[in-house]
Write an enzyme that holds these catalytic residues in place. Structure first.
Site, PDB file in Angstrom:
ATOM      1  N   ARG A 228     -61.571 -27.096 -15.305  1.00 48.64           N
ATOM      2  CA  ARG A 228     -60.434 -27.714 -15.856  1.00 48.64           C
ATOM      3  C   ARG A 228     -59.568 -28.407 -14.828  1.00 48.64           C
ATOM      4  O   ARG A 228     -59.881 -28.202 -13.600  1.00 48.64           O
ATOM      5  CB  ARG A 228     -59.281 -26.364 -16.202  1.00 48.64           C
ATOM      6  CG  ARG A 228     -59.153 -25.173 -17.086  1.00 48.64           C
ATOM      7  CD  ARG A 228     -58.951 -26.159 -18.563  1.00 48.64           C
ATOM      8  NE  ARG A 228     -59.032 -25.343 -19.602  1.00 48.64           N
ATOM      9  CZ  ARG A 228     -60.068 -25.207 -20.612  1.00 48.64           C
ATOM     10  NH1 ARG A 228     -61.229 -26.082 -20.250  1.00 48.64           N
ATOM     11  NH2 ARG A 228     -60.062 -24.499 -21.590  1.00 48.64           N
ATOM     12  N   HIS A 276     -62.923 -34.767 -21.658  1.00 44.82           N
ATOM     13  CA  HIS A 276     -63.211 -33.539 -21.980  1.00 44.82           C
ATOM     14  C   HIS A 276     -64.181 -32.972 -23.317  1.00 44.82           C
ATOM     15  O   HIS A 276     -63.777 -32.511 -24.244  1.00 44.82           O
ATOM     16  CB  HIS A 276     -61.835 -32.867 -22.639  1.00 44.82           C
ATOM     17  CG  HIS A 276     -61.443 -31.483 -22.291  1.00 44.82           C
ATOM     18  ND1 HIS A 276     -60.473 -30.602 -22.073  1.00 44.82           N
ATOM     19  CD2 HIS A 276     -62.472 -30.442 -22.641  1.00 44.82           C
ATOM     20  CE1 HIS A 276     -60.601 -29.437 -21.989  1.00 44.82           C
ATOM     21  NE2 HIS A 276     -61.687 -29.377 -22.486  1.00 44.82           N
TER      22      HIS A 276
HETATM   23  P1  NAP Z   1     -66.748 -16.860 -18.147  1.00 38.11           P
HETATM   24  O1  NAP Z   1     -67.806 -16.256 -18.598  1.00 38.11           O
HETATM   25  O2  NAP Z   1     -65.272 -15.804 -18.065  1.00 38.11           O
HETATM   26  O3  NAP Z   1     -66.999 -16.898 -16.298  1.00 38.11           O
HETATM   27  C1  NAP Z   1     -66.141 -17.211 -15.541  1.00 38.11           C
HETATM   28  C2  NAP Z   1     -66.657 -17.128 -14.225  1.00 38.11           C
HETATM   29  O4  NAP Z   1     -65.799 -17.284 -13.034  1.00 38.11           O
HETATM   30  C3  NAP Z   1     -67.212 -15.621 -13.695  1.00 38.11           C
HETATM   31  O5  NAP Z   1     -68.609 -15.595 -13.052  1.00 38.11           O
HETATM   32  C4  NAP Z   1     -66.178 -15.087 -12.802  1.00 38.11           C
HETATM   33  O6  NAP Z   1     -66.610 -14.038 -11.874  1.00 38.11           O
HETATM   34  C5  NAP Z   1     -65.896 -16.376 -12.108  1.00 38.11           C
HETATM   35  N1  NAP Z   1     -64.391 -16.232 -11.480  1.00 38.11           N
HETATM   36  C6  NAP Z   1     -63.383 -15.977 -12.072  1.00 38.11           C
HETATM   37  N2  NAP Z   1     -62.278 -15.898 -11.351  1.00 38.11           N
HETATM   38  C7  NAP Z   1     -63.088 -16.007  -9.991  1.00 38.11           C
HETATM   39  C8  NAP Z   1     -62.290 -15.871  -8.873  1.00 38.11           C
HETATM   40  N3  NAP Z   1     -61.065 -15.660  -8.446  1.00 38.11           N
HETATM   41  N4  NAP Z   1     -63.176 -16.227  -7.732  1.00 38.11           N
HETATM   42  C9  NAP Z   1     -64.477 -16.330  -7.905  1.00 38.11           C
HETATM   43  N5  NAP Z   1     -65.015 -16.263  -9.137  1.00 38.11           N
HETATM   44  C10 NAP Z   1     -64.250 -16.314 -10.240  1.00 38.11           C
HETATM   45  O7  NAP Z   1     -66.018 -18.089 -18.517  1.00 38.11           O
HETATM   46  P2  NAP Z   1     -67.159 -19.220 -19.157  1.00 38.11           P
HETATM   47  O8  NAP Z   1     -67.361 -19.238 -20.644  1.00 38.11           O
HETATM   48  O9  NAP Z   1     -68.208 -19.421 -18.329  1.00 38.11           O
HETATM   49  O10 NAP Z   1     -66.271 -20.538 -18.827  1.00 38.11           O
HETATM   50  C11 NAP Z   1     -65.559 -20.986 -17.752  1.00 38.11           C
HETATM   51  C12 NAP Z   1     -64.615 -22.013 -17.815  1.00 38.11           C
HETATM   52  O11 NAP Z   1     -65.068 -23.212 -18.348  1.00 38.11           O
HETATM   53  C13 NAP Z   1     -63.659 -21.921 -19.051  1.00 38.11           C
HETATM   54  O12 NAP Z   1     -62.698 -21.022 -18.683  1.00 38.11           O
HETATM   55  C14 NAP Z   1     -63.067 -23.309 -19.338  1.00 38.11           C
HETATM   56  O13 NAP Z   1     -62.007 -23.353 -18.388  1.00 38.11           O
HETATM   57  C15 NAP Z   1     -64.230 -24.079 -18.727  1.00 38.11           C
HETATM   58  N6  NAP Z   1     -64.953 -24.694 -20.095  1.00 38.11           N
HETATM   59  C16 NAP Z   1     -64.810 -26.062 -20.142  1.00 38.11           C
HETATM   60  C17 NAP Z   1     -65.299 -26.947 -21.340  1.00 38.11           C
HETATM   61  C18 NAP Z   1     -65.445 -28.282 -21.348  1.00 38.11           C
HETATM   62  O14 NAP Z   1     -65.672 -28.922 -22.326  1.00 38.11           O
HETATM   63  N7  NAP Z   1     -65.242 -29.203 -20.516  1.00 38.11           N
HETATM   64  C19 NAP Z   1     -65.942 -26.208 -22.299  1.00 38.11           C
HETATM   65  C20 NAP Z   1     -65.921 -24.659 -22.114  1.00 38.11           C
HETATM   66  C21 NAP Z   1     -65.277 -24.014 -21.265  1.00 38.11           C
HETATM   67  P3  NAP Z   1     -67.248 -12.741 -12.378  1.00 38.11           P
HETATM   68  O15 NAP Z   1     -68.588 -13.002 -12.774  1.00 38.11           O
HETATM   69  O16 NAP Z   1     -67.142 -11.728 -11.010  1.00 38.11           O
HETATM   70  O17 NAP Z   1     -66.216 -12.200 -13.357  1.00 38.11           O
HETATM   71  C1  GLV Z   2     -62.876 -25.899 -23.758  1.00 41.70           C
HETATM   72  O1  GLV Z   2     -62.692 -26.764 -22.667  1.00 41.70           O
HETATM   73  C2  GLV Z   2     -63.129 -24.891 -23.738  1.00 41.70           C
HETATM   74  O2  GLV Z   2     -62.451 -23.912 -22.619  1.00 41.70           O
HETATM   75  O3  GLV Z   2     -63.797 -24.138 -24.689  1.00 41.70           O
END
Ligand code: NAP
Ligand code: GLV
Length: 313
Positions: A228, A276
């Site tokens: 983000r 994005h």
């Molecule tokens: P997720 O499965 O919830 O994974 C989040 C990871 O971040 C986990 O490993 C978590 O640790 C870690 N984390 C959270 N808070 C933390 C902290 N305070 N310190 C250290 N590590 C921390 O999320 P995801 O599905 O992979 O998605 C991640 C993010 O990508 C989304 O929230 C979104 O903002 C972004 N995103 C962007 C796009 C785009 O097109 N640009 C698309 C989709 C998503 P634990 O494993 O220990 O819980």
């Molecule tokens: C996109 O940014 C998502 O969080 O899926």
């Protein structure tokens, strides 16, 4: 499944492709597209991406809110989101593969020294000295090892990059060096040539890529941010780019989106701006997952993407 009244809003779904796909997938439910809803107190579920300020007004029987995205910061920041509703996000839903490609592209860009080569091309200079770094010793570090971070880490490792990941909880990830906690982050940062942010945006991760973190990276490190925009202190990143401490950045997300025309990232020679699109939502995957989550929720179960509202993800 019991009939449910659902209110839908998806910023950017101009042709209502997602709405129509949901209506087709869930014919047993009544889905209204905000603001058209003649009985708001009857609404039990909401399916949303970046809902407007008034979206939650009068939804007095709302039980479930399903995000058409992996991130839920757009909901947790919403002043109208009721405290007592289940919040569910997308998990992978077709995003992990394009996201891993985006991260791999950034790693290749940095390891093959494309920033410097582009500048040399601008000056019509044949810089035969700009030999690529060796992939096997070009370490990429990821902040976040969840659905998307883990998939990206695996893709990098498959392409011979040594990979490190940092997350909140400790993990055993085969072939990947793992770190946790503040001390773990400090240990990892000096060892990586490229740093990827795939964290959720929470109170704890807001502004994490700031001057202090950047100073702990080795000189010439490259930043890849598809997380983000608010993970990054944009002023600190610009300063680090302009002082050549950071060699370049591949950025998909920004403090303000669309990125304002006057923003220096647009014209910075070592910044690549992507609108994005790192992990675009796949409508069919998203709709399937939302339908499955709704079915589980209506049986009082816990779907895979149930958000811990205390942690913020
Ligand atoms: P997720 O499965 O919830 O994974 C989040 C990871 O971040 C986990 O490993 C978590 O640790 C870690 N984390 C959270 N808070 C933390 C902290 N305070 N310190 C250290 N590590 C921390 O999320 P995801 O599905 O992979 O998605 C991640 C993010 O990508 C989304 O929230 C979104 O903002 C972004 N995103 C962007 C796009 C785009 O097109 N640009 C698309 C989709 C998503 P634990 O494993 O220990 O819980
Ligand atoms: C996109 O940014 C998502 O969080 O899926």
């Amino acid at each position: 499944m019991m009939h449910m009244r659902i209110l839908y809003y998806c910023h950017g779904d101009k042709d209502r492709k997602t709405l129509h796909a949901l209506q087709q997938k869930l014919p047993e439910h009544h889905i209204d597209a905000w603001p058209d809803c003649d009985n708001r107190p009857e609404v039990e579920a909401a399916i949303v991406w970046q809902p407007p300020a008034e979206f939650f007004d009068d939804l007095i029987n709302l039980k479930h809110v399903l995000s058409i995205a992996a991130g839920v910061d757009h909901l947790l920041d919403h002043p109208g989101l009721p405290d007592n509703v289940d919040l569910v996000r997308l998990t992978d839903a077709g995003m992990a593969q394009p996201m891993a490609e985006f991260v791999l592209y950034g790693a290749l860009h940095a390891q093959r020294r494309m920033c410097e080569l582009r500048q040399a091309q601008g000056a019509k200079q044949w810089r035969h000295d700009l030999t690529p770094y060796i992939a096997d010793s070009f370490r990429v570090g990821l902040l976040g090892a969840g659905e998307l971070g883990h998939a990206a880490a695996k893709r990098l490792a498959d392409n011979h990059y040594p990979v490190s990941c940092w997350s909140r909880s400790k993990k055993l990830l085969p072939g990947i060096q793992h770190y946790a906690g503040a001390a773990g982050l400090d240990e990892m940062l000096p060892t990586v040539q490229a740093l990827v942010c795939l964290l959720p945006l929470t109170r704890e991760t807001h502004g994490i890529i700031n001057a202090s973190l950047l100073s702990k990276l080795p000189k010439n490190a490259f930043i890849i941010n598809p997380g983000r925009g608010d993970h990054v202190d944009e002023t600190a990143l610009l300063e680090a780019l302009n002082s050549n401490h950071i060699s370049g950045a591949l950025l998909d997300v920004f403090h303000e989106e669309p990125l304002p025309e006057s923003h220096p990232f647009w014209t910075h020679p070592n910044v690549i701006v992507s609108p994005h699109l790192a992990g675009p939502t796949s409508v069919s995957h998203a709709v399937d997952q939302i339908a499955e989550s709704l079915a589980i929720l209506s049986n009082d179960g816990k779907p895979a993407g149930l958000v811990n509202r205390q942690l913020g993800y």
